[in-house]
Write an enzyme that holds these catalytic residues in place. Structure first.
Site, PDB file in Angstrom:
ATOM      1  N   ILE A   1       0.826  -1.218   0.000  1.00  0.00           N
ATOM      2  CA  ILE A   1       0.000   0.000   0.000  1.00  0.00           C
ATOM      3  C   ILE A   1       0.861   1.269   0.000  1.00  0.00           C
ATOM      4  O   ILE A   1       0.574   2.214  -0.740  1.00  0.00           O
ATOM      5  CB  ILE A   1      -0.999  -0.004   1.188  1.00  0.00           C
ATOM      6  CG1 ILE A   1      -2.093  -1.055   0.943  1.00  0.00           C
ATOM      7  CG2 ILE A   1      -1.611   1.372   1.408  1.00  0.00           C
ATOM      8  CD1 ILE A   1      -3.049  -1.259   2.115  1.00  0.00           C
TER       9      ILE A   1
ATOM     10  N   ILE B   1       1.888   3.215  -3.276  1.00  0.00           N
ATOM     11  CA  ILE B   1       0.992   4.220  -3.845  1.00  0.00           C
ATOM     12  C   ILE B   1       0.818   5.395  -2.888  1.00  0.00           C
ATOM     13  O   ILE B   1       0.785   6.555  -3.300  1.00  0.00           O
ATOM     14  CB  ILE B   1      -0.390   3.594  -4.159  1.00  0.00           C
ATOM     15  CG1 ILE B   1      -0.250   2.476  -5.216  1.00  0.00           C
ATOM     16  CG2 ILE B   1      -1.392   4.643  -4.617  1.00  0.00           C
ATOM     17  CD1 ILE B   1       0.358   2.912  -6.532  1.00  0.00           C
ATOM     18  N   GLU B   2       0.729   5.116  -1.603  1.00  0.00           N
ATOM     19  CA  GLU B   2       0.471   6.162  -0.614  1.00  0.00           C
ATOM     20  C   GLU B   2       1.601   7.190  -0.537  1.00  0.00           C
ATOM     21  O   GLU B   2       1.359   8.392  -0.475  1.00  0.00           O
ATOM     22  CB  GLU B   2       0.266   5.544   0.777  1.00  0.00           C
ATOM     23  CG  GLU B   2      -1.072   4.868   0.972  1.00  0.00           C
ATOM     24  CD  GLU B   2      -2.223   5.856   1.102  1.00  0.00           C
ATOM     25  OE1 GLU B   2      -1.980   7.077   1.178  1.00  0.00           O
ATOM     26  OE2 GLU B   2      -3.371   5.401   1.114  1.00  0.00           O
ATOM     27  N   SER B   3       2.846   6.703  -0.499  1.00  0.00           N
ATOM     28  CA  SER B   3       3.956   7.609  -0.167  1.00  0.00           C
ATOM     29  C   SER B   3       5.254   7.298  -0.888  1.00  0.00           C
ATOM     30  O   SER B   3       6.238   8.011  -0.695  1.00  0.00           O
ATOM     31  CB  SER B   3       4.235   7.507   1.335  1.00  0.00           C
ATOM     32  OG  SER B   3       4.671   6.180   1.632  1.00  0.00           O
TER      33      SER B   3
ATOM     34  N   TYR C   1      -8.218   4.696  -6.517  1.00  0.00           N
ATOM     35  CA  TYR C   1      -7.246   4.220  -5.534  1.00  0.00           C
ATOM     36  C   TYR C   1      -7.169   2.695  -5.492  1.00  0.00           C
ATOM     37  O   TYR C   1      -6.081   2.118  -5.507  1.00  0.00           O
ATOM     38  CB  TYR C   1      -7.621   4.769  -4.159  1.00  0.00           C
ATOM     39  CG  TYR C   1      -6.714   4.344  -3.038  1.00  0.00           C
ATOM     40  CD1 TYR C   1      -5.508   4.993  -2.806  1.00  0.00           C
ATOM     41  CD2 TYR C   1      -7.066   3.298  -2.184  1.00  0.00           C
ATOM     42  CE1 TYR C   1      -4.676   4.625  -1.763  1.00  0.00           C
ATOM     43  CE2 TYR C   1      -6.241   2.924  -1.137  1.00  0.00           C
ATOM     44  CZ  TYR C   1      -5.052   3.579  -0.934  1.00  0.00           C
ATOM     45  OH  TYR C   1      -4.224   3.208   0.099  1.00  0.00           O
TER      46      TYR C   1
END
Length: 203
Positions: A15, A18-20, A125
């Site tokens: 995850i 994509i998040e950071s 997302y």
């Protein structure tokens, strides 16, 4: 290892791709922070500390433990539907629940067929995370040449009161950047003033 212990699918560890981009101090426009991009309120609910000295959203280990806890909670709320879990992780639990109620649907793909229920970012997302998992598990197939790196080696030292990180760098013979990289949760050039602190230092 955190996700394995929590009984969660190991693929969820992608995850932050994509998040950071796995950046410890990534900060969004909405003030979500860290590799898992926690908002302050959600971070606090999951046991992460944020104050003048420390923001545990930036600590990869503590934030991962909190993320596992939060994902497990969402998994229980959405009866094991990981697509809805991911949508709620991005858009917020309340928003997804309201969208389900308004649409009379409990399927993410049905909800995302229209722009009426979920914002565009949330609709995009879930496919982004699924794509990241596929690519991350088969990088060579998608043109990525990945070289595995050893885990970061460090020791933990309990300091009884505030210590200047520049002194720690001096004592360990390392650069201040290396010391700060091991302790990205520290928001100042010092450990907290009054409390004991578990400081990570080079091995």
């Amino acid at each position: 290892s955190v996700f394995k212990e929590a009984g969660l699918p190991l693929d969820l560890a992608y995850i932050p791709l994509i998040e950071s981009g796995f950046k410890t101090n990534a900060l969004s426009k909405a003030s979500a922070k860290g590799p898992w991009q926690f908002m302050r309120a959600t971070a606090t609910e999951q046991g992460l500390k944020t104050d003048w000295y420390v923001d545990e959203r930036s600590d990869p280990e503590k934030a991962t433990i909190a993320a596992a806890k939060y994902l497990k909670l969402l998994h229980n709320i959405f009866d094991g539907d990981w697509h809805l879990v991911l949508a709620a992780y991005n858009g917020g639990l309340g928003r997804v629940q309201r969208a389900m109620k308004r649409a009379g649907q409990d399927d993410f793909w049905a909800l995302s067929n229209s722009s009426r229920y979920l914002p565009r970012e949330t609709r995009e997302y879930v496919p982004l995370i699924l794509a990241a998992i596929i690519v991350a598990k088969n990088p060579a197939q998608y043109g990525f040449d990945i070289t595995a790196e050893d885990p970061i080696a460090y020791e933990t030292v309990t300091v009884p009161k505030a210590v200047d990180l520049r002194r720690v760098a001096e004592w360990t013979g390392r650069s201040i950047d290396e010391i700060q990289a091991l302790t990205p949760e520290l928001r100042r050039w010092s450990t907290p003033l009054k409390n004991e602190y578990e400081l990570k230092v080079p091995q």
